[in-house]
Write a protein that holds these residues in place. Structure first.
Motif, PDB file in Angstrom:
ATOM      1  N   SER A  95     -35.543 -80.067 130.445  1.00  0.00           N
ATOM      2  CA  SER A  95     -35.119 -79.840 129.062  1.00  0.00           C
ATOM      3  C   SER A  95     -35.044 -81.128 128.255  1.00  0.00           C
ATOM      4  O   SER A  95     -35.153 -81.098 127.033  1.00  0.00           O
ATOM      5  N   GLU A  96     -34.872 -82.246 128.925  1.00  0.00           N
ATOM      6  CA  GLU A  96     -34.740 -83.530 128.246  1.00  0.00           C
ATOM      7  C   GLU A  96     -36.082 -84.210 127.972  1.00  0.00           C
ATOM      8  O   GLU A  96     -36.122 -85.253 127.323  1.00  0.00           O
ATOM      9  N   VAL A 120     -40.553 -77.838 128.138  1.00  0.00           N
ATOM     10  CA  VAL A 120     -39.821 -78.085 126.891  1.00  0.00           C
ATOM     11  C   VAL A 120     -40.436 -77.297 125.734  1.00  0.00           C
ATOM     12  O   VAL A 120     -39.722 -76.818 124.857  1.00  0.00           O
ATOM     13  N   ASP A 178     -38.283 -74.667 123.668  1.00  0.00           N
ATOM     14  CA  ASP A 178     -38.291 -74.717 122.202  1.00  0.00           C
ATOM     15  C   ASP A 178     -38.663 -73.366 121.601  1.00  0.00           C
ATOM     16  O   ASP A 178     -38.069 -72.930 120.614  1.00  0.00           O
ATOM     17  N   THR A 180     -32.162 -75.903 123.626  1.00  0.00           N
ATOM     18  CA  THR A 180     -32.188 -77.363 123.522  1.00  0.00           C
ATOM     19  C   THR A 180     -31.517 -77.986 124.739  1.00  0.00           C
ATOM     20  O   THR A 180     -30.700 -77.336 125.414  1.00  0.00           O
ATOM     21  N   ALA A 181     -31.827 -79.244 124.977  1.00  0.00           N
ATOM     22  CA  ALA A 181     -31.212 -79.973 126.086  1.00  0.00           C
ATOM     23  C   ALA A 181     -29.688 -80.037 125.943  1.00  0.00           C
ATOM     24  O   ALA A 181     -28.973 -79.791 126.933  1.00  0.00           O
ATOM     25  N   ARG A 194     -28.726 -67.510 122.567  1.00  0.00           N
ATOM     26  CA  ARG A 194     -29.769 -67.569 121.539  1.00  0.00           C
ATOM     27  C   ARG A 194     -30.347 -66.189 121.244  1.00  0.00           C
ATOM     28  O   ARG A 194     -31.328 -66.084 120.508  1.00  0.00           O
TER      29      ARG A 194
END
Length: 191
Positions: free
Chosen positions: A39-40, A47, A51, A56-57, A166
């Motif tokens: 995630s980072e 990622v 997205d 998000t991270a 989310r």
């Protein structure tokens, strides 16, 4: 060895997982560290998939911390003994700063950290995910798909909780990662 089949973003995730484990004071690399590492990343299949579903991270990191805390302290068992974990946490945070209870006993370790069996299984499953999709290499998206597989892991619970926050679910993330989502081509080519 399987690591030779990893794309650059998947290799970066494995290396990043060690960095995440160190940062969090862990004695070994766990599956949740792989989740946080993918995630980072600045770019990569995972990622881009995260997205696409709005993850998000920082959100994953926050939920991973909460999941680790819940795993470390069984509130129901403590309540049966007359201990209110929320009250203990509030008093500890007031005296020593936010998150003090979770940081207690964690020390930064030097040297190589080993993968837990759970994390090693995620890496093995990522190979199976890549093979099932007939991909030429294992990318971070395959690692993320593998993380979704075992519902008993803190990594999967963190990911599912983040998706629910989310308004999404694992099926939507799987669809994006396998190219079946509505976000169009996700760029499966290895970096």
């Amino acid at each position: 060895m399987m690591f030779e089949r990893f794309s650059s973003d998947a290799r970066a995730a494995v290396i990043g997982a060690q960095e995440v484990a160190r940062r969090r004071g862990a004695g070994s690399i766990e599956a949740v560290h792989l989740l946080l590492a993918v995630s980072e990343q600045e770019d990569g299949a995972a990622v881009r998939g995260l997205d696409a579903v709005g993850l998000t991270a920082p959100a994953l990191d926050r939920l991973a911390t909460a999941t680790e805390s819940a795993d470390a302290f069984d509130g129901d068992a403590l309540a049966a003994l007359g201990i209110d974990l929320d009250a203990v946490r509030a008093r500890t945070d007031a005296a020593f700063g936010t998150g003090a209870l979770e940081r207690a006993g964690r020390r930064r370790r030097r040297g190589h950290l080993t993968f837990t069996n759970e994390a090693a299984k995620v890496l093995e499953r990522s190979l199976r995910e890549a093979l099932a999709l007939r991909a030429p290499a294992i990318d971070s998206g395959h690692v993320l798909l593998a993380l979704l597989h075992d519902e008993d892991t803190s990594a999967c619970r963190t990911l599912v909780a983040a998706l629910a926050e989310r308004g999404s679910d694992p099926a939507a993330l799987r669809a994006v990662l396998t190219g079946q989502g509505s976000s169009g081509d996700r760029g499966r080519a290895a970096s």
